[in-house]
Design an enzyme around this catalytic site. Structure first.
Site: not given
Ligand code: G3P
Length: 217
Positions: A87
């Protein structure tokens, strides 16, 4: 649409796996840090544990922000298991690293994508998948699902093979909307996946069946 779980918690990964719906896992440094995992060896050991549960793709994020660091880390991560996807953040250095891994046949997930232009660049560089963060776009008063629709349209125009992995999903409706939009993959917290299970008429119907079954048991 493939279902990935967006967590580093092994119990959650196992639970989704046992439900029979899990195609892969995504993690990021914030999710690892939440578990208190630190140090390269501990992190790599944790990735190995995840890959022991899930045979589908497991995204492991590089921590460097420069090309040399990213390729050194990515090469090491890719040796942990055959289902590791490296990633890489959406930057100029990241694009160079994506090109490098693409030439080596190592899968990549270009993360932190917030615009169609970024998605096009990552696809051109040879990313296996791109991660538009739809929840964070919603947070900033734009429409995250609309970005998925736009990228699906553009990738369709040019037959790009790069998969669209809807990330930063926050709720069950996000998942359904991403499926409608044509995302290839949705990576979701376990709570959002479990939210798809729920319908009050299912609960009412089951309670009725259980009650009626007592009459002839
Ligand atoms: O897959 C990306 C994710 O981990 C980010 O999620 O909720 O931190 O925006 P969030």
């Amino acid at each position: 649409m493939k279902f990935y779980i967006d967590t580093a918690v092994l119990e959650e990964i196992q639970e989704a796996h046992d439900m029979g719906i899990l195609d892969g896992v995504t993690t990021n440094p914030s999710l690892m840090a939440k578990l208190g995992i630190s140090g390269k060896e501990a992190v790599n050991f944790h990735y190995k544990a995840i890959c022991n549960i899930v045979k589908g793709e497991v995204s492991a994020e590089v921590l460097s922000t420069n090309y040399a660091g990213m390729i050194a880390e990515g090469d090491e991560l890719s040796k942990i298991a055959s289902n590791i996807v490296v990633k890489i953040p959406m930057t100029g250095e990241g694009l160079k690293a994506i090109k490098y891994f693409s030439a080596k046949g190592i899968k990549t997930n270009c993360t932190l994508v917030f615009s169609a232009g970024q998605a096009i660049l990552a696809a051109k560089a040879g990313a296996t998948m791109i991660s538009p963060f739809i929840g964070r776009i919603d947070d900033s008063n734009w429409d995250g699902v609309q970005l998925i629709e736009q990228i699906v349209h553009i990738f369709g125009n040019y037959h790009f093979n790069t998969e669209i992995l809807a990330a930063s999903i926050r709720n069950p409706l996000h998942i359904v909307k991403c499926a409608e939009a044509g995302a290839d993959i949705a990576t979701c917290p376990l709570s959002a996946i479990k939210g798809l299970l729920k319908h009050p008429l299912t609960d009412i119907g089951l309670a009725q069946f259980v009650e009626d079954a007592k009459k002839f048991m």
